[in-house]
Write a protein that holds these residues in place. Structure first.
Motif, PDB file in Angstrom:
ATOM      1  N   MET A  57       0.812  -1.224   0.000  1.00  0.00           N
ATOM      2  CA  MET A  57       0.000   0.000   0.000  1.00  0.00           C
ATOM      3  C   MET A  57       0.841   1.269   0.000  1.00  0.00           C
ATOM      4  O   MET A  57       0.404   2.299  -0.518  1.00  0.00           O
ATOM      5  N   GLU A  58       2.042   1.219   0.540  1.00  0.00           N
ATOM      6  CA  GLU A  58       2.946   2.379   0.444  1.00  0.00           C
ATOM      7  C   GLU A  58       3.278   2.648  -1.022  1.00  0.00           C
ATOM      8  O   GLU A  58       3.261   3.807  -1.462  1.00  0.00           O
ATOM      9  N   LEU A  59       3.565   1.585  -1.749  1.00  0.00           N
ATOM     10  CA  LEU A  59       3.894   1.729  -3.169  1.00  0.00           C
ATOM     11  C   LEU A  59       2.686   2.205  -3.972  1.00  0.00           C
ATOM     12  O   LEU A  59       2.820   3.067  -4.856  1.00  0.00           O
ATOM     13  N   VAL A  60       1.515   1.672  -3.682  1.00  0.00           N
ATOM     14  CA  VAL A  60       0.291   2.103  -4.376  1.00  0.00           C
ATOM     15  C   VAL A  60       0.049   3.591  -4.132  1.00  0.00           C
ATOM     16  O   VAL A  60      -0.187   4.360  -5.079  1.00  0.00           O
ATOM     17  N   LYS A  64       0.121   6.723  -6.880  1.00  0.00           N
ATOM     18  CA  LYS A  64      -1.044   7.596  -7.027  1.00  0.00           C
ATOM     19  C   LYS A  64      -0.679   9.057  -6.800  1.00  0.00           C
ATOM     20  O   LYS A  64      -1.076   9.926  -7.594  1.00  0.00           O
ATOM     21  N   THR A  65       0.066   9.342  -5.746  1.00  0.00           N
ATOM     22  CA  THR A  65       0.343  10.741  -5.393  1.00  0.00           C
ATOM     23  C   THR A  65       1.466  11.349  -6.217  1.00  0.00           C
ATOM     24  O   THR A  65       1.382  12.502  -6.633  1.00  0.00           O
ATOM     25  N   GLY A  72      -6.655   1.426  -9.145  1.00  0.00           N
ATOM     26  CA  GLY A  72      -6.638   0.105  -9.774  1.00  0.00           C
ATOM     27  C   GLY A  72      -5.378  -0.146 -10.573  1.00  0.00           C
ATOM     28  O   GLY A  72      -4.800  -1.239 -10.511  1.00  0.00           O
ATOM     29  N   HIS A  73      -4.943   0.856 -11.320  1.00  0.00           N
ATOM     30  CA  HIS A  73      -3.724   0.704 -12.116  1.00  0.00           C
ATOM     31  C   HIS A  73      -2.502   0.584 -11.222  1.00  0.00           C
ATOM     32  O   HIS A  73      -1.631  -0.264 -11.451  1.00  0.00           O
ATOM     33  N   ALA A  74      -2.415   1.420 -10.208  1.00  0.00           N
ATOM     34  CA  ALA A  74      -1.283   1.352  -9.281  1.00  0.00           C
ATOM     35  C   ALA A  74      -1.257   0.008  -8.562  1.00  0.00           C
ATOM     36  O   ALA A  74      -0.208  -0.636  -8.441  1.00  0.00           O
TER      37      ALA A  74
END
Length: 88
Positions: A57-60, A64-65, A72-74
């Protein structure tokens, strides 16, 4: 009697909604990721691999940011990249 929408998906088509034959899971997002963001998936995966972040979730959140990807893509990119790294 009221009609209801049929929500069942057809399994007879050899292509998924994005036009990729037989591709399932996170990789099924790859053609639309490349089209929408204009960068090859290999480039996104290299960014993920070289990031100091390690948790999913850190990477997602970072994608995103910092890079403007949708959730969804991330998520698809991170899931696929981390699974490859784990040998799955």
């Amino acid at each position: 009697m009221a009609k209801t929408a049929n929500t069942a998906r057809s399994t007879g088509s050899p292509k998924s909604a994005n036009g990729t034959a037989g591709v399932k899971g996170p990789a099924s997002y790859f053609p639309s990721i490349e089209k929408k963001y204009g960068r090859p998936v290999a480039e996104w995966k290299e960014l993920i691999r070289t990031s100091p972040l390690t948790r999913h979730m850190e990477l997602v959140t970072w994608l995103k940011t910092e890079h403007g990807l949708g959730h969804g893509h991330a998520n698809a990119l991170v899931a696929h990249t981390l699974a490859e790294a784990a040998g799955k």
